[in-house]
Design a protein around this motif. Structure first.
Motif, PDB file in Angstrom:
ATOM      1  N   GLY A  71       0.784  -1.223   0.000  1.00 18.19           N
ATOM      2  CA  GLY A  71       0.000   0.000   0.000  1.00 18.19           C
ATOM      3  C   GLY A  71       0.819   1.277   0.000  1.00 18.19           C
ATOM      4  O   GLY A  71       0.284   2.355   0.276  1.00 18.19           O
ATOM      5  N   ILE A  72       2.103   1.186  -0.303  1.00 17.02           N
ATOM      6  CA  ILE A  72       2.969   2.364  -0.369  1.00 17.02           C
ATOM      7  C   ILE A  72       2.805   2.998  -1.748  1.00 17.02           C
ATOM      8  O   ILE A  72       2.900   2.317  -2.766  1.00 17.02           O
ATOM      9  N   SER A  73       2.570   4.299  -1.771  1.00 18.66           N
ATOM     10  CA  SER A  73       2.341   4.985  -3.051  1.00 18.66           C
ATOM     11  C   SER A  73       3.422   6.037  -3.300  1.00 18.66           C
ATOM     12  O   SER A  73       4.264   6.301  -2.429  1.00 18.66           O
ATOM     13  N   ASN A  74       3.373   6.654  -4.494  1.00 25.97           N
ATOM     14  CA  ASN A  74       4.343   7.680  -4.904  1.00 25.97           C
ATOM     15  C   ASN A  74       5.779   7.196  -4.709  1.00 25.97           C
ATOM     16  O   ASN A  74       6.607   7.864  -4.104  1.00 25.97           O
ATOM     17  N   VAL A  75       6.077   6.031  -5.246  1.00 20.45           N
ATOM     18  CA  VAL A  75       7.357   5.367  -5.032  1.00 20.45           C
ATOM     19  C   VAL A  75       8.397   5.823  -6.048  1.00 20.45           C
ATOM     20  O   VAL A  75       8.133   5.934  -7.246  1.00 20.45           O
ATOM     21  N   LYS A  76       9.594   6.074  -5.538  1.00 22.40           N
ATOM     22  CA  LYS A  76      10.784   6.299  -6.362  1.00 22.40           C
ATOM     23  C   LYS A  76      11.914   5.542  -5.685  1.00 22.40           C
ATOM     24  O   LYS A  76      12.078   5.615  -4.459  1.00 22.40           O
ATOM     25  N   ILE A  77      12.686   4.797  -6.478  1.00 27.28           N
ATOM     26  CA  ILE A  77      13.754   3.953  -5.942  1.00 27.28           C
ATOM     27  C   ILE A  77      15.024   4.213  -6.743  1.00 27.28           C
ATOM     28  O   ILE A  77      14.993   4.199  -7.976  1.00 27.28           O
ATOM     29  N   GLU A  78      16.135   4.432  -6.048  1.00 29.44           N
ATOM     30  CA  GLU A  78      17.451   4.521  -6.685  1.00 29.44           C
ATOM     31  C   GLU A  78      18.353   3.505  -6.001  1.00 29.44           C
ATOM     32  O   GLU A  78      18.508   3.537  -4.777  1.00 29.44           O
ATOM     33  N   THR A  79      18.941   2.604  -6.777  1.00 22.22           N
ATOM     34  CA  THR A  79      19.712   1.507  -6.208  1.00 22.22           C
ATOM     35  C   THR A  79      21.020   1.316  -6.941  1.00 22.22           C
ATOM     36  O   THR A  79      21.072   1.412  -8.164  1.00 22.22           O
ATOM     37  N   THR A  80      22.077   1.025  -6.190  1.00 21.15           N
ATOM     38  CA  THR A  80      23.329   0.539  -6.767  1.00 21.15           C
ATOM     39  C   THR A  80      23.623  -0.822  -6.135  1.00 21.15           C
ATOM     40  O   THR A  80      23.191  -1.113  -5.019  1.00 21.15           O
ATOM     41  N   SER A  81      24.349  -1.646  -6.854  1.00 22.01           N
ATOM     42  CA  SER A  81      24.820  -2.921  -6.321  1.00 22.01           C
ATOM     43  C   SER A  81      26.314  -3.008  -6.601  1.00 22.01           C
ATOM     44  O   SER A  81      26.734  -3.001  -7.749  1.00 22.01           O
ATOM     45  N   GLU A  82      27.090  -3.035  -5.538  1.00 20.88           N
ATOM     46  CA  GLU A  82      28.542  -3.127  -5.650  1.00 20.88           C
ATOM     47  C   GLU A  82      28.939  -4.599  -5.576  1.00 20.88           C
ATOM     48  O   GLU A  82      28.695  -5.264  -4.578  1.00 20.88           O
ATOM     49  N   ILE A  83      29.543  -5.076  -6.637  1.00 21.31           N
ATOM     50  CA  ILE A  83      29.931  -6.480  -6.732  1.00 21.31           C
ATOM     51  C   ILE A  83      31.411  -6.602  -6.403  1.00 21.31           C
ATOM     52  O   ILE A  83      32.253  -5.964  -7.047  1.00 21.31           O
ATOM     53  N   GLY A  84      31.732  -7.419  -5.403  1.00 22.91           N
ATOM     54  CA  GLY A  84      33.109  -7.585  -4.947  1.00 22.91           C
ATOM     55  C   GLY A  84      33.760  -8.828  -5.532  1.00 22.91           C
ATOM     56  O   GLY A  84      33.320  -9.945  -5.283  1.00 22.91           O
ATOM     57  N   LEU A  85      34.814  -8.611  -6.302  1.00 23.19           N
ATOM     58  CA  LEU A  85      35.596  -9.693  -6.889  1.00 23.19           C
ATOM     59  C   LEU A  85      36.880  -9.841  -6.078  1.00 23.19           C
ATOM     60  O   LEU A  85      37.590  -8.860  -5.860  1.00 23.19           O
ATOM     61  N   ALA A  86      37.185 -11.038  -5.631  1.00 17.55           N
ATOM     62  CA  ALA A  86      38.354 -11.255  -4.790  1.00 17.55           C
ATOM     63  C   ALA A  86      39.195 -12.414  -5.321  1.00 17.55           C
ATOM     64  O   ALA A  86      38.664 -13.367  -5.899  1.00 17.55           O
ATOM     65  N   LYS A  87      40.508 -12.305  -5.106  1.00 13.50           N
ATOM     66  CA  LYS A  87      41.424 -13.391  -5.464  1.00 13.50           C
ATOM     67  C   LYS A  87      41.253 -14.499  -4.434  1.00 13.50           C
ATOM     68  O   LYS A  87      41.181 -14.255  -3.242  1.00 13.50           O
ATOM     69  N   THR A  88      41.154 -15.722  -4.924  1.00  9.35           N
ATOM     70  CA  THR A  88      41.040 -16.891  -4.057  1.00  9.35           C
ATOM     71  C   THR A  88      42.176 -17.852  -4.380  1.00  9.35           C
ATOM     72  O   THR A  88      42.956 -17.604  -5.295  1.00  9.35           O
ATOM     73  N   ASP A  89      42.246 -18.945  -3.658  1.00 13.80           N
ATOM     74  CA  ASP A  89      43.298 -19.933  -3.902  1.00 13.80           C
ATOM     75  C   ASP A  89      43.248 -20.500  -5.312  1.00 13.80           C
ATOM     76  O   ASP A  89      44.283 -20.861  -5.879  1.00 13.80           O
ATOM     77  N   ASP A  90      42.064 -20.573  -5.892  1.00 15.42           N
ATOM     78  CA  ASP A  90      41.928 -21.172  -7.226  1.00 15.42           C
ATOM     79  C   ASP A  90      41.496 -20.152  -8.290  1.00 15.42           C
ATOM     80  O   ASP A  90      40.832 -20.484  -9.246  1.00 15.42           O
ATOM     81  N   ASN A 130      25.742 -16.436  -5.671  1.00 16.87           N
ATOM     82  CA  ASN A 130      26.245 -17.253  -4.571  1.00 16.87           C
ATOM     83  C   ASN A 130      27.273 -16.414  -3.828  1.00 16.87           C
ATOM     84  O   ASN A 130      28.460 -16.703  -3.837  1.00 16.87           O
ATOM     85  N   ALA A 131      26.785 -15.328  -3.229  1.00 15.99           N
ATOM     86  CA  ALA A 131      27.653 -14.381  -2.555  1.00 15.99           C
ATOM     87  C   ALA A 131      26.924 -13.838  -1.340  1.00 15.99           C
ATOM     88  O   ALA A 131      25.708 -13.925  -1.241  1.00 15.99           O
TER      89      ALA A 131
END
Length: 140
Positions: A71-90, A130-131
């Motif tokens: 029931g929420i009206s007058n919606v505005k959404i701004e989103t970022t998604s920061e994806i973290g890439l890391a060095k692993t053993d393999d 899978n993060a």
């Protein structure tokens, strides 16, 4: 089932090679990518940036549906998604996805935040990653 696709072409070795990626819709067409755009910050795109854009878009759409149902009206959404890439053993692995969303809407702030938490876990891209997925919410 809805099926969409992206494609990539790569020529050369890891560091000296070059690639181009495209989407079925044509929104991206032969967009360059390579080692330098992924690890050295040069112009072009990279897989993590694209996953981040997809995650932000999917989350925002899911959130809009959940807010509407609440029931929420007058919606505005701004989103970022920061994806973290890391060095692993393999090699390398995507280890994190952090959503940062700012939400405007007419309704109770606690209800809006609860809706955001539901969207965080429920959007299809969140489910496929899978993060560790985390989020900051600002209700304006």
């Amino acid at each position: 089932m809805i099926v969409n696709s992206g494609s990539a072409r790569w020529e050369g070795g890891l560091k000296d090679g070059k690639g181009a990626l495209s989407t079925k819709s044509g929104a991206l067409s032969n967009q360059p990518y390579g080692f330098n755009t992924r690890f050295e910050g040069l112009p072009g795109t990279n897989p993590e940036e694209l996953i981040g854009a997809a995650h932000a878009a999917c989350f925002s759409m899911a959130l809009s549906m959940i807010l509407q149902e609440a029931g929420i009206s007058n919606v505005k959404i701004e989103t970022t998604s920061e994806i973290g890439l890391a060095k692993t053993d393999d090699g390398f692995a995507i280890k994190t996805a952090h959503l940062n969303t700012r939400i405007w809407g007419d309704g109770d702030k606690a209800v809006i935040e609860d809706c955001a938490r539901k969207a965080e876990k429920g959007c299809p891209v969140s489910k496929v990653l899978n993060a560790e997925i985390t989020m900051d919410v600002t209700v304006a």
